[in-house]
Enzyme design. Structure first.
Site, PDB file in Angstrom:
ATOM      1  N   LYS A 206       0.845  -1.206   0.000  1.00 48.58           N
ATOM      2  CA  LYS A 206       0.000   0.000   0.000  1.00 48.58           C
ATOM      3  C   LYS A 206       0.880   1.255   0.000  1.00 48.58           C
ATOM      4  CE  LYS A 206      -3.434   2.437   2.731  1.00 48.58           C
ATOM      5  NZ  LYS A 206      -4.283   2.473   3.909  1.00 48.58           N
ATOM      6  N   GLU A 212      10.624  -4.767   4.359  1.00 46.09           N
ATOM      7  CA  GLU A 212      10.695  -6.191   4.010  1.00 46.09           C
ATOM      8  C   GLU A 212      10.336  -6.396   2.539  1.00 46.09           C
ATOM      9  OE1 GLU A 212       9.122  -4.787   6.498  1.00 46.09           O
ATOM     10  OE2 GLU A 212       9.182  -5.991   8.335  1.00 46.09           O
ATOM     11  N   GLY A 267      -4.855  -1.618   5.001  1.00 46.64           N
ATOM     12  CA  GLY A 267      -4.076  -2.772   4.532  1.00 46.64           C
ATOM     13  C   GLY A 267      -4.748  -4.097   4.824  1.00 46.64           C
ATOM     14  N   ARG A 268      -5.254  -4.245   6.046  1.00 43.64           N
ATOM     15  CA  ARG A 268      -5.850  -5.539   6.435  1.00 43.64           C
ATOM     16  C   ARG A 268      -7.266  -5.711   5.897  1.00 43.64           C
ATOM     17  NH1 ARG A 268      -4.602  -2.139  10.393  1.00 43.64           N
ATOM     18  NH2 ARG A 268      -6.209  -1.259  11.733  1.00 43.64           N
ATOM     19  N   GLU A 353      -4.711  -6.212  14.812  1.00 44.03           N
ATOM     20  CA  GLU A 353      -4.182  -4.911  14.393  1.00 44.03           C
ATOM     21  C   GLU A 353      -5.299  -3.853  14.456  1.00 44.03           C
ATOM     22  OE1 GLU A 353      -2.432  -3.978  10.348  1.00 44.03           O
ATOM     23  OE2 GLU A 353      -0.553  -4.356  11.402  1.00 44.03           O
ATOM     24  N   HIS A 384      -5.373 -32.781  18.406  1.00 43.79           N
ATOM     25  CA  HIS A 384      -4.265 -33.661  18.804  1.00 43.79           C
ATOM     26  C   HIS A 384      -3.098 -32.853  19.350  1.00 43.79           C
ATOM     27  CE1 HIS A 384      -6.269 -37.195  17.163  1.00 43.79           C
ATOM     28  NE2 HIS A 384      -6.762 -36.329  16.291  1.00 43.79           N
ATOM     29  N   LYS A 512       9.592  -0.570  14.134  1.00 40.62           N
ATOM     30  CA  LYS A 512      10.183  -0.261  12.819  1.00 40.62           C
ATOM     31  C   LYS A 512      11.275   0.798  12.977  1.00 40.62           C
ATOM     32  CE  LYS A 512       5.989  -0.962  10.055  1.00 40.62           C
ATOM     33  NZ  LYS A 512       5.000  -0.320   9.195  1.00 40.62           N
TER      34      LYS A 512
HETATM   35  O1  F6P Z   1       3.436  -2.727   9.696  1.00 40.26           O
HETATM   36  C1  F6P Z   1       2.080  -3.023   9.613  1.00 40.26           C
HETATM   37  C2  F6P Z   1       1.551  -2.718   8.244  1.00 40.26           C
HETATM   38  O2  F6P Z   1       1.504  -1.354   8.026  1.00 40.26           O
HETATM   39  C3  F6P Z   1       0.174  -3.334   8.037  1.00 40.26           C
HETATM   40  O3  F6P Z   1      -0.847  -2.557   8.530  1.00 40.26           O
HETATM   41  C4  F6P Z   1       0.154  -3.515   6.560  1.00 40.26           C
HETATM   42  O4  F6P Z   1      -0.832  -4.419   6.151  1.00 40.26           O
HETATM   43  C5  F6P Z   1       1.567  -4.017   6.323  1.00 40.26           C
HETATM   44  O5  F6P Z   1       2.355  -3.303   7.240  1.00 40.26           O
HETATM   45  C6  F6P Z   1       2.087  -3.853   4.935  1.00 40.26           C
HETATM   46  O6  F6P Z   1       2.073  -2.519   4.534  1.00 40.26           O
HETATM   47  P1  F6P Z   1       2.250  -2.127   3.014  1.00 40.26           P
HETATM   48  O7  F6P Z   1       1.147  -2.745   2.245  1.00 40.26           O
HETATM   49  O8  F6P Z   1       2.204  -0.634   2.998  1.00 40.26           O
HETATM   50  O9  F6P Z   1       3.586  -2.660   2.562  1.00 40.26           O
END
Ligand code: F6P
Length: 552
Positions: A206, A212, A267-268, A353, A384, A512
């Site tokens: 987003k 990452e 995002g979620r 979240e 189990h 972060k």
């Molecule tokens: O660090 C959490 C977050 O901001 C989430 O809310 C989001 O879904 C995820 O990181 C990924 O963010 P992006 O889509 O901006 O890479």
């Protein structure tokens, strides 16, 4: 903002919960033949049986009164109308607009967003068609066989969960891979099996600033260019999904190969947007539209059904009854359906979240508990492993059992056993096995005297352990859409009652920030940050190991 804990309905809830915590559920069924029917409801193809909960008519009536006293209905109207209910970011929350039928009018700042949504959807569908039909070719003219989605959090969990859930609807010609972690093992392990000439990468972020994702995307880009020999390969093998066109372009992906969405999509809550591109590529346009339609059907149900007949509202209120009334700290999600194996992980982000907050919208600290720990995995495996604790442990763990009646790939033999276990667990947890029953059972096995007496307490099941049973007729794009939207709205209702902002996530920022500082220290021994003694020692320990590795 009225303090929730001062509302009469809140106080009534607390005292009712204190009493009902000790209700004998077996007795409740025995004395009330209508209980099972009264406490069950079907909407959008999902049957919810909530009779095995510590509730009675008075407690339920009070919970609905509580919802009304907190202004839930007005807040729901604001949600669907695009009011800026994500106050700390000044944003509307309109994932519902992503699944609204073409022709609807939903305005943000006076602009109808539905035509934009439909435009992106149409572009996604055209692109997906080309890939699926073999018209979108890689650099050397070969068709795409493998799609790698690079994203994390909401840019990974939703698409990954849905693609797993809808495998039976997926193209047999496409292999999907999901890269989320910056543990380079994941990317390396996927790439070593792929042919760059037939691989398409989707960089999904987003913000397009997530470390990452960008680290993985850069590495994947390098791998591709090295293998195919020219930068021009990127245009054929990389597309981006983001709200940040500038950053996409700066990364080196032509914005002609970008699918956009908007800051009013959290995002979620984004799998319905361009973030759903891997789903659309995998299951095709008609199925993706069915997923959206299933979610829209749940939106309509949530908006129109009276609270007393409203699936998300009932699930949310039951959750509040356990969390706030009875001190439950966790909520187990137990799908008895292998394709839904990523659902608990997806719901973890959605719920935790969103509602893992301790400050109300007015900035004041809450004086009650909010979102629980969500956990789980396929229920039959759980039986189990951790179900022992559910049956005889000391924790109160409310459970959502999720089953699917028709399981086309599974034989009747398998499916009957699976569903028998599904039903048995709900019954066993609720009924338990009383001391007299245990004694009788042991006697029938020929045990007597001390041997029998010593065993009895260990074999008693207290019962009265609550659960909801959710049953889908089939797992289809449409029913999956309804199921996910059900949980989205449940989370909304709980957040609305708790008076928190379910749509920001400031709690992820501190880690972060610190990671960036520590990363610099790990790279350069001359930098010594100010940390506590424990963190300092650990940084030193890790730095030495990394240096050692570099020398080898
Ligand atoms: O660090 C959490 C977050 O901001 C989430 O809310 C989001 O879904 C995820 O990181 C990924 O963010 P992006 O889509 O901006 O890479």
């Amino acid at each position: 903002m009225t303090a929730l804990s001062t509302l009469p309905a809140w106080q009534t809830m607390l005292s009712q919960a204190a009493q009902l915590k000790h209700i004998d559920l077996r007795q409740a069924f025995a004395s009330d033949p209508g209980r099972a029917e009264r406490y069950s409801l079907k909407a959008c193809g999902i049957l919810l049986d909530y009779a095995k909960n510590h509730i009675d008519d008075a407690a339920l009536a009070n919970l609905f009164a509580l919802a009304r006293a907190t202004g839930l209905e007005a807040k729901r109207t604001q949600l669907f109308a695009g009011a800026p209910i994500n106050a700390t970011e000044g944003r509307a929350v309109l994932h519902t607009a992503l699944r609204a039928p073409a022709g609807s009018v939903i305005e943000v700042d006076g602009v109808n967003v539905v035509p934009q949504v439909q435009d992106v959807l149409a572009r996604m569908a055209r692109f997906a068609d080309k890939v699926r039909n073999g018209q979108w070719l890689g650099l050397d003219g070969r068709t795409i066989t493998d799609i790698v989605n690079i994203g994390i959090g909401g840019s990974d969990l939703g698409p990954f969960m849905a693609c797993e859930a809808l495998k039976d609807f997926g193209s047999p010609h496409l292999n999907l891979h999901f890269i989320s972690t910056v543990d380079g093992w994941q990317l390396a392990t996927v790439l070593e099996k792929l042919d760059p000439a037939t691989t398409l990468f989707i960089v999904a972020s987003k913000t397009f600033t997530t470390q990452e994702t960008l680290t993985n995307a850069r590495a994947a880009r390098q791998w591709l260019v090295n293998a195919l020999g020219v930068e021009a390969a990127v245009a054929k093998h990389f597309v981006a999904v983001s709200t940040n066109a500038e950053a996409v372009s700066a990364f080196g992906i032509d914005t002609a190969n970008m699918f956009g969405f908007w800051n009013w999509v959290g995002g979620r809550y984004s799998l319905w947007s361009a973030i759903g591109l891997p789903i659309l590529l995998y299951i095709g346009e008609a199925n993706f539209r069915a997923l959206l339609a299933g979610a829209h059907a749940m939106d309509q149900h949530f908006q129109a059904a009276p609270l007393e007949q409203n699936l998300p509202v009932i699930l949310a209120l039951l959750g509040i009854f356990y969390i706030n009334g009875m001190g439950a700290a966790t909520q187990l999600v137990s799908p008895y359906n292998q394709p839904l194996h990523r659902l608990p992980a997806y719901l973890q982000q959605l719920d935790m979240e969103s509602n893992g907050k301790s400050v109300r919208l007015d900035g004041k600290q809450v004086d009650y508990h909010t979102g629980p720990v969500i956990w789980g995995e396929p229920g039959i495996n759980g039986q189990h492993a951790y179900y022992q604790l559910l049956h005889q442990g000391t924790e109160l763990v409310p459970i959502d059992f999720i089953g699917v009646l028709d399981n086309p790939k599974s034989s009747i033999e398998h499916n009957t056993i699976l569903l028998a276990n599904f039903l048995a667990q709900t019954e066993a947890l609720m009924c338990g096995k009383h001391e007299a029953e245990v004694r009788a059972e042991l006697k029938a096995q020929g045990l007597t005297g001390d041997v029998l007496e010593q065993l009895v307490p260990h074999k008693v099941f207290g019962g009265n352990r609550p659960s909801n049973t959710l049953l889908l007729d089939q797992l289809t794009p449409s029913s999956l859409g309804s199921l996910i939207a059900l949980y989205e709205h449940k989370v909304f209702v709980q957040g609305a009652i708790w008076g928190i902002n379910s749509y920001d996530q400031w709690g992820v920022e501190l880690g972060k920030q610190l990671a960036r500082t520590i990363e610099a220290e790990l790279r350069d021994p001359a930098i010594n940050g100010v940390h506590d003694a424990s963190t300092n020692r650990l940084i030193d320990y890790v730095r030495k190991a990394l240096n050692q590795k570099q020398k080898c």
